[in-house]
Design an enzyme around this catalytic site. Structure first.
Site, PDB file in Angstrom:
ATOM      1  N   LYS A  58      51.543  34.690  62.557  1.00  0.00           N
ATOM      2  CA  LYS A  58      50.493  34.406  63.549  1.00  0.00           C
ATOM      3  C   LYS A  58      50.922  33.271  64.491  1.00  0.00           C
ATOM      4  CE  LYS A  58      47.724  31.296  62.823  1.00  0.00           C
ATOM      5  NZ  LYS A  58      46.482  31.171  62.117  1.00  0.00           N
ATOM      6  N   HIS A  92      50.395   5.510  75.144  1.00  0.00           N
ATOM      7  CA  HIS A  92      50.098   5.888  76.516  1.00  0.00           C
ATOM      8  C   HIS A  92      51.320   6.468  77.199  1.00  0.00           C
ATOM      9  CE1 HIS A  92      47.770   5.827  80.165  1.00  0.00           C
ATOM     10  NE2 HIS A  92      48.789   5.249  80.792  1.00  0.00           N
ATOM     11  N   GLU A 126      45.471   9.409  72.619  1.00  0.00           N
ATOM     12  CA  GLU A 126      44.969   8.030  72.740  1.00  0.00           C
ATOM     13  C   GLU A 126      43.466   8.008  72.990  1.00  0.00           C
ATOM     14  OE1 GLU A 126      46.250   5.661  76.194  1.00  0.00           O
ATOM     15  OE2 GLU A 126      46.796   7.504  77.217  1.00  0.00           O
ATOM     16  N   CYS A 151      49.457  32.932  58.407  1.00  0.00           N
ATOM     17  CA  CYS A 151      49.787  31.709  59.165  1.00  0.00           C
ATOM     18  C   CYS A 151      51.096  31.789  59.939  1.00  0.00           C
ATOM     19  CB  CYS A 151      49.891  30.508  58.228  1.00  0.00           C
ATOM     20  SG  CYS A 151      48.945  30.598  56.703  1.00  0.00           S
ATOM     21  N   GLU A 184      41.876  33.814  67.268  1.00  0.00           N
ATOM     22  CA  GLU A 184      43.317  33.616  67.453  1.00  0.00           C
ATOM     23  C   GLU A 184      43.966  34.864  68.050  1.00  0.00           C
ATOM     24  OE1 GLU A 184      44.154  30.296  63.972  1.00  0.00           O
ATOM     25  OE2 GLU A 184      44.494  32.387  63.502  1.00  0.00           O
ATOM     26  N   CYS A 192      50.070  34.275  53.768  1.00  0.00           N
ATOM     27  CA  CYS A 192      50.479  33.250  54.739  1.00  0.00           C
ATOM     28  C   CYS A 192      51.833  33.577  55.358  1.00  0.00           C
ATOM     29  CB  CYS A 192      50.519  31.899  54.028  1.00  0.00           C
ATOM     30  SG  CYS A 192      51.102  30.575  55.058  1.00  0.00           S
ATOM     31  N   TYR A 217      37.994  32.654  62.786  1.00  0.00           N
ATOM     32  CA  TYR A 217      39.177  32.119  63.446  1.00  0.00           C
ATOM     33  C   TYR A 217      40.253  33.177  63.682  1.00  0.00           C
ATOM     34  CZ  TYR A 217      41.954  31.638  59.125  1.00  0.00           C
ATOM     35  OH  TYR A 217      42.680  31.882  57.989  1.00  0.00           O
TER      36      TYR A 217
HETATM   37  C1  LIG Z   1      45.784  36.454  60.000  1.00  0.00           C
HETATM   38  C2  LIG Z   1      45.687  35.249  59.105  1.00  0.00           C
HETATM   39  C3  LIG Z   1      46.023  34.021  59.582  1.00  0.00           C
HETATM   40  C4  LIG Z   1      45.939  32.898  58.774  1.00  0.00           C
HETATM   41  N1  LIG Z   1      46.262  31.687  59.304  1.00  0.00           N
HETATM   42  C5  LIG Z   1      46.202  30.593  58.539  1.00  0.00           C
HETATM   43  C6  LIG Z   1      46.571  29.323  59.063  1.00  0.00           C
HETATM   44  O1  LIG Z   1      46.945  29.200  60.228  1.00  0.00           O
HETATM   45  N2  LIG Z   1      46.504  28.244  58.254  1.00  0.00           N
HETATM   46  C7  LIG Z   1      46.082  28.345  56.943  1.00  0.00           C
HETATM   47  O2  LIG Z   1      46.061  27.333  56.243  1.00  0.00           O
HETATM   48  N3  LIG Z   1      45.723  29.531  56.417  1.00  0.00           N
HETATM   49  C8  LIG Z   1      45.761  30.654  57.191  1.00  0.00           C
HETATM   50  N4  LIG Z   1      45.436  31.863  56.647  1.00  0.00           N
HETATM   51  C9  LIG Z   1      44.921  31.916  55.258  1.00  0.00           C
HETATM   52  C10 LIG Z   1      46.056  31.858  54.251  1.00  0.00           C
HETATM   53  O3  LIG Z   1      46.979  32.887  54.521  1.00  0.00           O
HETATM   54  C11 LIG Z   1      45.475  32.010  52.853  1.00  0.00           C
HETATM   55  O4  LIG Z   1      44.468  31.051  52.650  1.00  0.00           O
HETATM   56  C12 LIG Z   1      46.549  31.829  51.775  1.00  0.00           C
HETATM   57  O5  LIG Z   1      47.582  32.761  51.939  1.00  0.00           O
HETATM   58  C13 LIG Z   1      45.912  31.965  50.394  1.00  0.00           C
HETATM   59  O6  LIG Z   1      46.889  31.905  49.416  1.00  0.00           O
HETATM   60  P1  LIG Z   1      46.689  32.634  48.018  1.00  0.00           P
HETATM   61  O7  LIG Z   1      47.830  32.225  47.154  1.00  0.00           O
HETATM   62  O8  LIG Z   1      45.320  32.427  47.536  1.00  0.00           O
HETATM   63  O9  LIG Z   1      46.777  34.201  48.348  1.00  0.00           O
HETATM   64  P2  LIG Z   1      47.888  35.048  49.088  1.00  0.00           P
HETATM   65  O10 LIG Z   1      48.785  34.212  49.899  1.00  0.00           O
HETATM   66  O11 LIG Z   1      47.157  36.152  49.759  1.00  0.00           O
HETATM   67  O12 LIG Z   1      48.761  35.644  47.901  1.00  0.00           O
HETATM   68  C14 LIG Z   1      48.264  36.553  46.973  1.00  0.00           C
HETATM   69  C15 LIG Z   1      49.408  37.414  46.490  1.00  0.00           C
HETATM   70  O13 LIG Z   1      48.999  38.138  45.335  1.00  0.00           O
HETATM   71  C16 LIG Z   1      49.541  39.451  45.404  1.00  0.00           C
HETATM   72  N5  LIG Z   1      48.718  40.309  44.529  1.00  0.00           N
HETATM   73  C17 LIG Z   1      47.420  40.632  44.711  1.00  0.00           C
HETATM   74  N6  LIG Z   1      46.982  41.372  43.680  1.00  0.00           N
HETATM   75  C18 LIG Z   1      48.037  41.510  42.820  1.00  0.00           C
HETATM   76  C19 LIG Z   1      48.213  42.161  41.575  1.00  0.00           C
HETATM   77  N7  LIG Z   1      47.199  42.785  40.984  1.00  0.00           N
HETATM   78  N8  LIG Z   1      49.430  42.116  41.001  1.00  0.00           N
HETATM   79  C20 LIG Z   1      50.477  41.477  41.588  1.00  0.00           C
HETATM   80  N9  LIG Z   1      50.350  40.831  42.769  1.00  0.00           N
HETATM   81  C21 LIG Z   1      49.149  40.844  43.386  1.00  0.00           C
HETATM   82  C22 LIG Z   1      49.457  39.792  46.868  1.00  0.00           C
HETATM   83  O14 LIG Z   1      50.342  40.857  47.208  1.00  0.00           O
HETATM   84  C23 LIG Z   1      49.842  38.466  47.515  1.00  0.00           C
HETATM   85  O15 LIG Z   1      51.235  38.368  47.726  1.00  0.00           O
HETATM   86  C24 LIG Z   1      45.522  33.022  57.429  1.00  0.00           C
HETATM   87  C25 LIG Z   1      45.194  34.274  56.911  1.00  0.00           C
HETATM   88  C26 LIG Z   1      45.281  35.384  57.734  1.00  0.00           C
HETATM   89  C27 LIG Z   1      44.923  36.731  57.175  1.00  0.00           C
END
Ligand SMILES: Cc1cc2nc3c(=O)[nH]c(=O)nc-3n(C[C@H](O)[C@H](O)[C@H](O)COP(=O)(O)OP(=O)(O)OC[C@H]3O[C@@H](n4cnc5c(N)ncnc54)[C@H](O)[C@@H]3O)c2cc1C
Length: 448
Positions: free
Chosen positions: A49, A433, A438, A46, A179, A41, A175
């Site tokens: 983006k 308004h 609205e 997010c 986007e 994110c 999406y």
């Molecule tokens: C282009 C794009 C736009 C988006 N726009 C939106 C939006 O507008 N609104 C919205 O709500 N969501 C949006 N999302 C989705 C949102 O980013 C994800 O749903 C959210 O980040 C999920 O959170 P998470 O904690 O599951 O995983 P992540 O945020 O992906 O975090 C996972 C973390 O784990 C780390 N990791 C992975 N494997 C290991 C390992 N083995 N050891 C140590 N670290 C590790 C990764 O490096 C990462 O930092 C978007 C996604 C993308 C790709």
């Protein structure tokens, strides 16, 4: 007995929140992160983006200003400046996340973590034991195995492009693809978007999908549905997509935004007995517990709803379940979301199709209008608003909008849906308004 009460793998949206809240509840917590604090994110999702969406919108703002008496001078867009400013902001946020974790007393560990067994995690040479392990590893772009796919970019690279392409092909109908089509078009790139099915944004309301496609086409984005690339080629700086029908398209960049898969491979999960679904998502119960009782998973790694607020919510519930007074199940009903397309598409609740399947008899309220602003700007852009009402209970079960500020407006409507508001209660609400919002409380005559 254990080094930690909770060991979190992944410091993204879900992992950071689960770590902080658990530590706040008195748990001894460590979190391992291999790439960047804040996860997808903050770094490649997010936040950057949305900053790009703002950047792209200025193109129309400058044009629209003329109708209001403004003469805007020479316009020039500097991609390198936008990218650098964005990078600076992301770096600041990375620092904020580090400080938040430190202040909460969470141990931060840099590196890739793997499960050795249900209670042991390895990061490099070090091993840590924990009573509970949380898999919060998120997801990664998934590109099809086409000949020449190495010439394509994923959304990750789009945030770090050295140069903005002059022409881009975007493949995908989710999406993220939609986007990026809006972002690149706004920044002056010639965009062709290809999608294999008949209309993009599957799962969103059909009227909203069609309205967005029409608006994007009016802006000059070349949407091609039923178009399937089978091969990519490159000669020098030029990339070529060969389609199933034999035709070829040329561009300077080809983005494949064709879905994301949980980052669960090679994590030691199978060996520890953690069940994964065919897409690699950790299979969890209603409390985010995996098939191994002390291993939990949240966020994109579980492939429930891939949204940051959902990952945050699952994290809060999990911290309560593990270290709070009573177990809490995350609630995935009526989650509002927004596609930050041009124009944006916001929605909450059921689509018309879903509501008909669930309730049978529904009433549809729909309006399409030219926003007040465009009476002077002259822009030919229409806003769509739609309410889906269960006829038996009079409850509003879905709200959909395509138009400026759709995300901001739908967020408010989402509270009403969560409170199970009826159409009569929407009608009893007076509008502000003149606003577009609205219209959501003044639609009186059902269209179906
Ligand atoms: C282009 C794009 C736009 C988006 N726009 C939106 C939006 O507008 N609104 C919205 O709500 N969501 C949006 N999302 C989705 C949102 O980013 C994800 O749903 C959210 O980040 C999920 O959170 P998470 O904690 O599951 O995983 P992540 O945020 O992906 O975090 C996972 C973390 O784990 C780390 N990791 C992975 N494997 C290991 C390992 N083995 N050891 C140590 N670290 C590790 C990764 O490096 C990462 O930092 C978007 C996604 C993308 C790709």
């Amino acid at each position: 007995m254990f080094d930690y009460d909770l060991f979190v793998i992944g410091a993204g949206s879900g992992g950071v929140r689960a770590s902080r809240v658990s530590a706040g509840l008195g748990a001894r917590v460590a979190v391992a992160e291999e790439r960047y604090l804040g996860g997808t994110c903050v770094n490649v999702g997010c936040i950057p983006k949305k900053l790009f969406v703002y950047a792209a919108h200025f193109a129309e703002d400058f044009e629209d200003a003329a109708g209001f008496g403004w003469s805007v001078g020479e316009r020039r867009f500097d991609w390198a400046r936008l990218r650098a400013n964005k990078d600076r902001e992301i770096e600041r946020l990375n620092g904020v996340y580090a400080r938040l974790l430190d202040a909460a007393g969470v141990t931060r560990i840099e590196g890739r973590a793997r499960l050795v067994d249900a209670h042991t995690v390895a990061v490099g040479e070090r091993r840590y034991t924990a009573e509970h392990v949380l898999i919060a590893v998120g997801g990664w772009p998934s590109l099809p195995r086409l000949p020449g796919i190495e010439h394509a970019l994923s959304s990750n690279e789009m945030f770090h492009l050295e140069e903005l392409p002059r022409r881009a092909i975007i493949v995908g109908g989710g999406y993220i693809a939609v986007e990026f089509a809006g972002i690149l078009h706004g920044l002056g790139v010639e965009v062709v978007q290809l999608y294999r099915r008949e209309l993009f944004l599957r799962g969103f309301d059909d009227d909203a999908r069609a309205a967005l496609a029409a608006e994007m086409r009016k802006k000059g984005i070349d949407l091609r549905f039923g178009a399937i690339p089978v091969r990519l080629e490159r000669s020098g700086a030029v990339r070529r997509a060969i389609l199933e029908d034999g035709s070829a398209l040329e561009a300077d960049a080809i983005l494949f935004a064709t879905g994301r898969r949980p980052l669960t491979a090679d994590l030691g999960l199978e060996a520890a007995g953690v069940a994964l679904d065919p897409n690699g998502a950790v299979v969890v119960d209603a409390y985010s517990r995996s098939s191994v009782p002390n291993v939990w998973a949240i966020g994109d790694a579980t492939d429930r709803l891939q949204l940051t607020p959902v990952a945050l919510h699952e994290a809060m519930c999990l911290a309560q379940t593990l270290f709070g007074e009573k177990p809490l199940r995350p609630d995935h009903e009526d989650v509002a979301s927004c596609v930050f397309s041009a124009p944006p598409l916001g929605c909450v609740g059921l689509t018309e199709t879903e509501a008909r399947a669930r309730y049978g008899d529904v009433k549809i309220f729909r309006t399409s209008f030219r926003p007040l602003k465009h009476t002077l700007s002259g822009r030919d852009e229409h806003t769509l608003m739609k309410l889906v009402v269960d006829r038996a209970s009079d409850r509003v079960v879905g709200a959909h909008m395509v138009g400026p500020d759709a995300g901001e407006i739908i967020q408010g409507i989402a509270i009403a849906l969560k409170l199970k508001a009826t159409k009569a209660q929407f009608d009893a609400t007076l509008g502000i308004h003149p606003t577009a919002a609205e219209e959501f409380v003044t639609m009186r005559t059902p269209v179906a």
